[in-house]
Design a protein around this motif. Structure first.
Motif, PDB file in Angstrom:
ATOM      1  N   GLU A   1     -19.308   4.660   3.211  1.00 42.85           N
ATOM      2  CA  GLU A   1     -19.375   4.079   4.559  1.00 42.85           C
ATOM      3  C   GLU A   1     -20.406   4.767   5.459  1.00 42.85           C
TER       4      GLU A   1
ATOM      5  N   SER B   1     -17.113   1.464   0.048  1.00 42.36           N
ATOM      6  CA  SER B   1     -16.684   1.018   1.372  1.00 42.36           C
ATOM      7  C   SER B   1     -15.213   0.646   1.314  1.00 42.36           C
TER       8      SER B   1
ATOM      9  N   ASP C   1     -13.814  -2.189   3.091  1.00 41.82           N
ATOM     10  CA  ASP C   1     -13.570  -3.610   3.372  1.00 41.82           C
ATOM     11  C   ASP C   1     -12.715  -3.803   4.631  1.00 41.82           C
ATOM     12  N   HIS C   2     -13.050  -3.070   5.695  1.00 44.74           N
ATOM     13  CA  HIS C   2     -12.296  -3.171   6.939  1.00 44.74           C
ATOM     14  C   HIS C   2     -13.182  -3.600   8.105  1.00 44.74           C
TER      15      HIS C   2
ATOM     16  N   PRO D   1     -17.041  -5.615   8.763  1.00 45.72           N
ATOM     17  CA  PRO D   1     -18.206  -6.265   8.147  1.00 45.72           C
ATOM     18  C   PRO D   1     -19.492  -5.455   8.271  1.00 45.72           C
TER      19      PRO D   1
ATOM     20  N   GLU E   1     -19.642  -3.001   5.467  1.00 44.02           N
ATOM     21  CA  GLU E   1     -19.910  -3.715   4.215  1.00 44.02           C
ATOM     22  C   GLU E   1     -21.396  -4.057   4.135  1.00 44.02           C
TER      23      GLU E   1
ATOM     24  N   ASN F   1     -23.705  -2.561   1.254  1.00 48.55           N
ATOM     25  CA  ASN F   1     -24.363  -3.496   0.340  1.00 48.55           C
ATOM     26  C   ASN F   1     -25.865  -3.275   0.310  1.00 48.55           C
TER      27      ASN F   1
ATOM     28  N   ILE G   1     -15.377  -1.068  -3.760  1.00 49.38           N
ATOM     29  CA  ILE G   1     -14.561  -1.239  -2.561  1.00 49.38           C
ATOM     30  C   ILE G   1     -13.182  -0.660  -2.838  1.00 49.38           C
TER      31      ILE G   1
ATOM     32  N   ARG H   1      -9.726  -0.397  -0.733  1.00 49.24           N
ATOM     33  CA  ARG H   1      -9.041  -0.804   0.496  1.00 49.24           C
ATOM     34  C   ARG H   1      -7.842   0.096   0.793  1.00 49.24           C
TER      35      ARG H   1
END
Length: 258
Positions: free
Chosen positions: A119, A209, A211-212, A214, A217, A221, A233, A235
């Motif tokens: 992140e 990441s 996934d919380h 955008p 992400e 990416n 990912i 979560r």
């Protein structure tokens, strides 16, 4: 991973007087924390990995027992982390520490066996992504016109970074300390990722990441696209996928061994 956890911690002063904590045996894994909580405490969920790896957990300047060296600055910290690195090291870095880690590794890519980026806040690499643009300018607006109260400043920042998981009603001491120096903070959005150097480097890369959000992400990416490597990912822990503990540790362990 093995069942016996080597819990003995060795602390020493590293480059620039940075507080460094080591534990475990095996190949070295250097952990570079983000903002808020530093040093070994930032990676507490990774301590079980000390059964198979030598965990090297640095406190960047101004965190833990590391002396402050002015405001938070990713370039300055990168020079210190680069000095700490040894041949064959694996590097794991999170959030603000991802900017630090990428700049540090780029100084001598032949030293590193792998790099895991969690992140990253380096928005410049993906400013054409609408979610990243919104995130970037929301943070910029807050940093330009912050509230007078330090704690409120921190809480508003975390609403942007991790909107689904607010901070606790009473801030833990490390976060309260972070809130006090937040006004002297060089944003990771200013970091220009050394894309070509890291892309051309032979070491393995893993991009993680939660996934919380955008924006994260989009950044993750883009880093995976431009630097190459594996994409993952995990979560359940918002901006801190490593705080899931066992799921993250199992994935990281498999990546390091591959």
């Amino acid at each position: 991973m093995g069942n016996n956890i080597a819990m003995e911690q060795i602390k020493y002063a590293g480059p620039g007087g940075m507080d460094v904590t080591e534990m475990g045996t095996g190949p070295r894994v250097v952990f570079v924390h983000g903002g808020g909580v530093g040093g070994a405490l930032a990676w507490k969920e990774q301590w079980p990995m000390a059964a198979d790896w030598r965990l090297v957990m640095v406190s960047r300047p101004g965190y833990g027992d590391s002396p402050a060296r002015g405001g938070e600055d990713f370039e300055r910290d990168a020079d210190l982390v680069a000095e700490l690195l040894q041949p064959g090291d694996h590097v794991v870095c999170h959030s603000y520490g991802a900017a630090v880690g990428m700049l540090a590794v780029a100084q001598d890519v032949d030293k590193v066996a792998s790099m895991t980026i969690i992140e990253s806040g380096t928005t410049a690499i993906a400013k054409d992504d609408p979610s990243v643009t919104m995130f970037h300018f929301a943070l910029l607006g807050l940093m330009t016109n912050p509230p007078e109260d330090d704690e409120l400043f921190l809480r508003w920042m975390f609403r942007i970074i991790q909107p689904s998981q607010p901070l606790p009603p009473v801030l833990p001491p490390p976060l309260a300390q972070f809130a006090r120096h937040l006004r002297h903070f060089r944003s990771p959005s200013e970091c220009i990722v050394p894309e070509k150097i890291l892309h051309d480097a032979a070491f393995k890369k893993l991009h993680v990441s939660g996934d919380h959000n955008p924006a994260y992400e989009g950044i993750t990416n883009r880093l995976a696209e431009h630097l190459g490597g594996e994409r993952l990912i995990i979560r359940g822990a918002g901006h801190m996928p490593h705080m899931t503990g066992a799921p993250f540790n199992a994935a990281l362990d498999a990546f390091l061994r591959n």
